[in-house]
Design a protein around this motif. Structure first.
Motif, short mmCIF file in Angstrom:
data_model
loop_
_atom_site.label_atom_id
_atom_site.label_comp_id
_atom_site.label_asym_id
_atom_site.label_seq_id
_atom_site.Cartn_x
_atom_site.Cartn_y
_atom_site.Cartn_z
N PRO A 25 0.92 -1.10 0.01
CA PRO A 25 0.06 0.06 -0.01
C PRO A 25 0.88 1.28 0.15
CG PRO A 25 -0.17 -1.05 2.11
CD PRO A 25 0.64 -1.87 1.26
N ARG A 26 0.52 2.07 -1.01
CA ARG A 26 1.45 3.43 -0.94
C ARG A 26 0.37 4.35 -0.83
NH1 ARG A 26 6.53 2.26 -2.52
NH2 ARG A 26 7.03 0.27 -3.37
N THR A 27 1.10 5.78 -0.70
CA THR A 27 0.41 7.06 -0.62
C THR A 27 0.30 7.52 -2.13
OG1 THR A 27 2.40 8.22 -0.46
CG2 THR A 27 1.09 7.58 1.62
N ARG A 28 -0.32 8.51 -2.31
CA ARG A 28 -0.35 9.12 -3.70
C ARG A 28 1.35 9.46 -4.42
NH1 ARG A 28 -4.80 11.62 -1.48
NH2 ARG A 28 -6.87 10.23 -1.97
N ASP A 67 -7.81 -2.04 13.17
CA ASP A 67 -8.39 -1.09 12.13
C ASP A 67 -7.19 0.08 11.69
OD1 ASP A 67 -10.12 0.75 10.58
OD2 ASP A 67 -10.57 1.93 12.54
N PRO A 68 -7.16 0.01 10.37
CA PRO A 68 -6.06 0.98 9.91
C PRO A 68 -6.01 2.36 10.04
CG PRO A 68 -7.05 -0.05 8.20
CD PRO A 68 -7.79 -0.57 9.19
N GLY A 69 -7.41 2.94 10.39
CA GLY A 69 -7.52 4.26 10.58
C GLY A 69 -7.84 4.81 9.23
N ASP A 70 -7.58 6.12 9.00
CA ASP A 70 -7.70 7.08 8.02
C ASP A 70 -6.90 6.50 6.67
OD1 ASP A 70 -8.34 9.08 6.30
OD2 ASP A 70 -6.81 10.34 7.07
N LEU A 71 -7.71 6.11 5.63
CA LEU A 71 -7.04 5.65 4.29
C LEU A 71 -7.13 6.78 3.29
CD1 LEU A 71 -8.21 2.07 4.48
CD2 LEU A 71 -6.01 2.92 5.34
N THR A 128 -5.04 8.90 2.29
CA THR A 128 -3.82 9.13 1.51
C THR A 128 -3.50 7.99 0.83
OG1 THR A 128 -2.45 8.52 3.34
CG2 THR A 128 -3.13 10.81 3.09
N LEU A 129 -4.34 6.88 0.72
CA LEU A 129 -3.83 5.58 0.02
C LEU A 129 -4.01 5.78 -1.45
CD1 LEU A 129 -3.25 2.66 0.50
CD2 LEU A 129 -5.56 2.10 0.51
N GLU A 130 -3.04 5.30 -2.26
CA GLU A 130 -3.13 5.38 -3.80
C GLU A 130 -4.05 4.38 -4.12
OE1 GLU A 130 0.52 5.23 -6.66
OE2 GLU A 130 -0.02 3.42 -5.70
N GLU A 131 -5.02 4.78 -5.11
CA GLU A 131 -6.21 4.11 -5.51
C GLU A 131 -5.52 2.95 -6.20
OE1 GLU A 131 -9.26 4.51 -4.66
OE2 GLU A 131 -8.61 6.16 -3.72
#
Length: 159
Positions: A130-133, A150-154, A156-159
């Motif tokens: 998993p990467r950020t944008r 729970d991973p929390g806020d996603l 910023t996760l790259e689509e």
């Protein structure tokens, strides 16, 4: 920098060079109020037993293995302190499920050979990390996944 790393850790030259290069993106120290304050990335340190290991060291070793395309390492709570959890993307995208336990054992031996006597890590296989944008690996998400939390806020996760 490579001589310092190679002297401190029993790695071969290629692994030491990769580790030293991974440290090059650290920002210079900023002096503030008579002390020093790091700017930029502050790397997590994994305390396994009596040893302290940086995730970049483990990742550099894993990336020297011919069957590893990408790798990330995080520290997770274990029975006696922290344990290393590694997330690996195999070179072969269609890696057979029945061969993953064998590759996991080979990777554990590879880490022990290059980093010395550290407790064997938990090995997780992923199709991609998993990467950020902006392309940074979301280690927080990997750690939550390893712990079943729970991973929390996603956002910023790259689509």
């Amino acid at each position: 920098a490579m001589q310092v790393v190679a002297a401190k850790y029993p790695m071969d030259d290629e692994v030491a060079l990769q580790y030293a290069e991974s440290l090059m993106d650290l920002q210079p120290w900023d002096y503030w109020e008579g002390g020093t304050k790091p700017k930029g990335r502050t790397e997590e340190v994994i305390k396994v037993g009596e040893a302290r290991i940086g995730p970049a060291e483990v990742e550099a070793v894993l990336l020297t293995h011919p069957q590893v395309a990408e790798a990330a390492a995080v520290g997770v709570p274990g029975e006696t302190g922290e344990e290393i959890a590694v997330f690996v993307v195999p070179q072969a995208r269609e890696f057979p499920e029945e061969l993953k336990p064998l590759l996991a054992e080979k990777l554990k031996a590879h880490i022990l050979r290059h980093l010395g006597p550290v407790p064997p890590p938990r090995v997780f296989f992923r199709e991609r990390l998993p990467r950020t944008r902006s392309g940074k690996i979301l280690r927080r998400l990997l750690k939550a996944q390893a712990l079943g939390k729970d991973p929390g806020d996603l956002s910023t996760l790259e689509e």
